[in-house]
Design a protein around this motif. Structure first.
Motif, short mmCIF file in Angstrom:
data_model
loop_
_atom_site.label_atom_id
_atom_site.label_comp_id
_atom_site.label_asym_id
_atom_site.label_seq_id
_atom_site.Cartn_x
_atom_site.Cartn_y
_atom_site.Cartn_z
N SER A 43 -36.06 -10.06 22.62
CA SER A 43 -35.20 -9.46 23.64
C SER A 43 -35.60 -8.01 23.83
O SER A 43 -35.78 -7.27 22.86
N LEU A 44 -35.75 -7.62 25.06
CA LEU A 44 -36.04 -6.22 25.35
C LEU A 44 -34.99 -5.31 24.73
O LEU A 44 -35.29 -4.22 24.25
N TRP A 45 -33.73 -5.78 24.69
CA TRP A 45 -32.61 -4.96 24.22
C TRP A 45 -32.67 -4.73 22.72
O TRP A 45 -32.07 -3.77 22.21
N ASP A 46 -33.40 -5.56 22.00
CA ASP A 46 -33.62 -5.36 20.57
C ASP A 46 -34.88 -4.56 20.29
O ASP A 46 -35.20 -4.31 19.11
N ASN A 47 -35.59 -4.19 21.32
CA ASN A 47 -36.88 -3.52 21.16
C ASN A 47 -36.97 -2.25 22.00
O ASN A 47 -38.01 -1.95 22.58
N LEU A 48 -35.86 -1.53 22.05
CA LEU A 48 -35.85 -0.28 22.81
C LEU A 48 -36.41 0.85 21.96
O LEU A 48 -36.01 1.03 20.80
N PRO A 49 -37.33 1.63 22.51
CA PRO A 49 -37.79 2.82 21.78
C PRO A 49 -36.70 3.88 21.77
O PRO A 49 -35.68 3.76 22.46
N ALA A 50 -36.90 4.93 21.00
CA ALA A 50 -35.93 6.02 20.94
C ALA A 50 -35.74 6.61 22.34
O ALA A 50 -36.70 6.77 23.09
N PRO A 51 -34.49 6.94 22.69
CA PRO A 51 -34.24 7.47 24.03
C PRO A 51 -34.58 8.95 24.13
O PRO A 51 -34.73 9.65 23.12
N ARG A 52 -34.66 9.38 25.37
CA ARG A 52 -34.78 10.80 25.66
C ARG A 52 -33.57 11.20 26.49
O ARG A 52 -33.26 10.54 27.49
N ALA A 53 -32.89 12.25 26.08
CA ALA A 53 -31.71 12.72 26.81
C ALA A 53 -32.16 13.51 28.03
O ALA A 53 -32.97 14.43 27.93
N VAL A 54 -31.62 13.13 29.20
CA VAL A 54 -31.95 13.83 30.44
C VAL A 54 -30.67 14.07 31.22
O VAL A 54 -29.75 13.25 31.18
N LYS A 55 -30.61 15.17 31.91
CA LYS A 55 -29.43 15.46 32.71
C LYS A 55 -29.36 14.56 33.94
O LYS A 55 -28.31 13.96 34.24
N ASN A 56 -30.48 14.43 34.63
CA ASN A 56 -30.54 13.60 35.84
C ASN A 56 -31.76 12.68 35.74
O ASN A 56 -32.75 13.02 35.10
N PRO A 57 -31.69 11.52 36.41
CA PRO A 57 -32.87 10.65 36.45
C PRO A 57 -34.06 11.39 37.06
O PRO A 57 -33.91 12.22 37.96
N GLN A 58 -35.23 11.08 36.54
CA GLN A 58 -36.47 11.64 37.06
C GLN A 58 -37.51 10.54 37.15
O GLN A 58 -37.39 9.50 36.50
N ALA A 59 -38.55 10.80 37.94
CA ALA A 59 -39.64 9.84 38.05
C ALA A 59 -40.30 9.63 36.69
O ALA A 59 -40.40 10.55 35.88
N ASN A 60 -40.74 8.39 36.45
CA ASN A 60 -41.38 8.06 35.18
C ASN A 60 -42.58 8.95 34.88
O ASN A 60 -42.83 9.31 33.73
N GLU A 61 -43.35 9.25 35.92
CA GLU A 61 -44.57 10.03 35.72
C GLU A 61 -44.24 11.44 35.22
O GLU A 61 -44.98 12.01 34.39
N LEU A 62 -43.15 12.02 35.71
CA LEU A 62 -42.76 13.37 35.31
C LEU A 62 -42.02 13.37 33.98
O LEU A 62 -42.18 14.29 33.18
#
Length: 623
Positions: free
Chosen positions: A391-410
């Protein structure tokens, strides 16, 4: 009418005549030479409005195919198919982003990246080469061949001589591949007759100094031409974008007399003639064409041409690109197959068009044509049903805290794949508005699937990217998950900053949501290998399914995914590409070289499926 629409109409309609302006002298070339590459230096020049090989008129009869879209094991068979059809030249694009995946990290040798080997195979078969190395190529390939890492620069302006980040990357690219190309030029005993400068630039801009700079970079590194450009006539005329001293290739246009007034003494030819066309996800059917009438007249007039494409191949992995309007609307991702309705189909078989074209070419060739090569063997396999693996939900990497969504590339320097946005929200039943989804999002509340939003033009987009969230009875807050998948980056026109993920805001009850946990899920090889298997069968969409396919004999196969929703398919660790029940493609091509005797591992990631469906192997793209 957009140029791509015009070219599509040209490609799909038979041409009754190749336009010559009233009062103009018809094109009457001298008898063309049939000389083949033999390892000796040859002089390819341009004059008297014709191509000259060793000072004698030469008709380029070219068919395009792209090494990166063909398993290397099949390169020779595809080249021989083009030769047996009656062509004398192979045109190829080089996809920069397949050769340099990260800044300064080049791979010019492994698998189907070894373009120099492909070019030498053309020479060994007596075929000349027309090289189209970019840096930009379009080709319905991800980002038009440009490396998506360029989008990590917030202010990037691609195809612009005044952008220092772009031009530094271009100089690195040309400086790396030019020394490989130079020994393969006809003047140095190789098969490359001509090199294209950029591609379809007049459909993007009008800075001739940019084209001059690209040409000079090739020259500085030992690639002295001759050079060509290729574009629509109307765009070249409007933008005054003809690069002096180059052959002028017309893409889809046929008013050679008008083009000759622009090119002067330099040749005008059909830089791209279309026997088929692009197919996008959501199209009613696979695109087809009718090129026989155009080819007949080109041959009667002795006009040089490049058939785009003689063989399309496959957009393996994340290779498929996309089209869009200049304002990024009307997003049209390209399917995984690049069959293109070409005379040599996706797995190397001759189509009815192939035999029609071969008969026409044979009538205008002084040498007898070789026999048509036998297509590689194909196999079917009986239906097998995968089982839930992870399950993807059991294999999530550590998150990054962000104030607002940003493009994946940035945010993550991530070019493809998925990203997950997660936060707590009030338990009320309120509309969720997702702006700037690129390109497909599934929405969950407290682990329960709610809805999806798609950038592709269908019902959900017309609904205004609105997801109606149900109320949560228990508790004051609930967990909101937005899982965003990407298609290829737009690779044509003005929409060349097509970053992925969520590039705008998420609003809940009219208020913009901030303070997210973002998880990067690029679906790269390392992540796939590290998947933690499930203990019990999961019920939440976002599941990796696995199947073991036992084979006693090998051959090409089309894996039928018609029972599945939307996702990705790997075979023995090789990513075949994307599938989607939106159609028209329901089967993914798997070459025999990616299979093995005995057990083969098939891995599927589906964004909607919670119960596995059977899959089976077929010998054709369509049912």
């Amino acid at each position: 009418m957009q140029r791509r629409d015009f070219l599509r109409l040209t490609a799909l309609a038979p041409l009754a005549v190749l336009n010559v302006r009233a009062g103009a002298e018809p094109f009457t070339p001298l008898a063309a030479v049939e000389r083949r590459p033999d390892g000796k230096p040859h002089r390819f020049t341009m004059g008297q409005q014709q191509f000259l090989l060793d000072d004698r008129p030469f008709q380029i009869r070219s068919g395009e195919m792209h090494p990166i879209r063909i398993p290397a094991e099949y390169w020779l068979q595809r080249i021989r198919m083009a030769k047996a059809m009656g062509l004398n030249t192979i045109s190829i694009y080089l996809m920069w982003n397949a050769l340099e995946t990260e800044p300064g990290v080049f791979d010019l040798k492994t698998g189907n990246r070894d373009f120099a080997r492909f070019i030498r195979l053309c020479q060994s078969e007596g075929m000349w080469v027309y090289l189209r190395p970019g840096p930009y190529i379009c080709g319905e390939w991800d980002y038009g061949g440009l490396p998506p890492y360029l989008l990590r620069h917030p202010q990037i302006r691609v195809r612009d001589k005044d952008d220092p980040d772009y031009m530094a990357a271009v100089r690195r690219y040309i400086g790396t591949i030019a020394p490989v190309i130079a020994p393969l030029l006809a003047a140095n005993g190789g098969p490359i007759l001509m090199v294209q400068v950029e591609n379809e630039y007049a459909s993007f801009g009008h800075d001739l100094d940019y084209l001059k700079l690209i040409r000079s970079l090739w020259q500085q590194h030992g690639v002295h031409g001759p050079f060509s450009i290729s574009d629509g006539l109307e765009q070249v005329r409007q933008e005054h974008a003809y690069l002096s001293g180059t052959a002028l290739g017309l893409d889809g246009d046929t008013d050679f007399a008008a083009a000759q007034t622009i090119a002067g003494e330099f040749p005008v030819w059909m830089g791209e003639g279309y026997p088929g066309w692009i197919t996008h996800w959501g199209d009613k059917d696979f695109a087809r064409g009718d090129f026989a009438g155009a080819l007949r007249l080109l041959l009667q007039q002795g006009r040089s041409f490049n058939m785009y494409v003689v063989h399309g191949g496959t957009n393996f992995g994340f290779g498929a690109g996309a089209n869009a309007s200049g304002d990024y609307s009307h997003f049209e991702p390209v399917i995984t197959s690049y069959d293109y309705g070409a005379p040599i189909n996706e797995r190397g078989e001759a189509t009815p068009d192939y035999h029609t074209f071969r008969a026409l070419l044979a009538a205008h060739t002084t040498r007898p044509l070789p026999d048509v090569p036998v297509a590689p063997p194909a196999i079917r396999f009986a239906a097998i049903t995968p089982v839930a693996h992870a399950s993807l939900w059991d294999n999530l990497p550590a998150p990054r805290a962000v104030k607002n969504p940003q493009a994946n590339e940035l945010l993550f320097a991530q070019d493809h794949g998925l990203v997950l946005y997660r936060r707590k929200i009030p338990a009320a039943a309120v509309a969720l508005i997702l702006d700037g989804v690129r390109d497909y999002a599934t929405v969950f509340r407290d682990g329960h699937y709610v809805d999806y939003v798609s950038r592709v033009q269908h019902a959900k987009l017309r609904a205004g990217n609105r997801v109606d969230l149900p109320a949560i009875v228990d508790g004051a807050t609930s967990q909101l998950d937005i899982l965003v998948d990407s298609f290829g980056h737009v690779g044509y026109g003005q929409a060349m900053v097509d970053r992925k993920g969520i590039v705008s805001s998420v609003r809940f009850g009219g208020e913009e949501l901030e303070d997210w946990d973002a998880h990067s899920l690029p679906l790269e090889d390392g992540y796939i290998r590290r998947l933690k298997p499930v203990v019990t069968a999961p019920s939440r969409p976002g599941i990796f399914f696995k199947a073991t396919l036992r084979l006693d004999q090998l051959g090409d196969s089309y894996i039928d995914m018609s029972g599945w929703a939307k996702g990705y398919l790997w075979v023995n660790g090789q990513l075949l590409g994307r599938y989607w029940n939106l159609g028209p493609q329901q089967r993914l091509y798997c070459p025999a070289s990616w299979l093995r005797h005995g057990d083969n591992e098939l891995l599927i990631f589906d964004q909607h499926q919670t119960v596995a469906a059977p899959i089976h192997g077929a010998t054709t793209l369509q049912t």
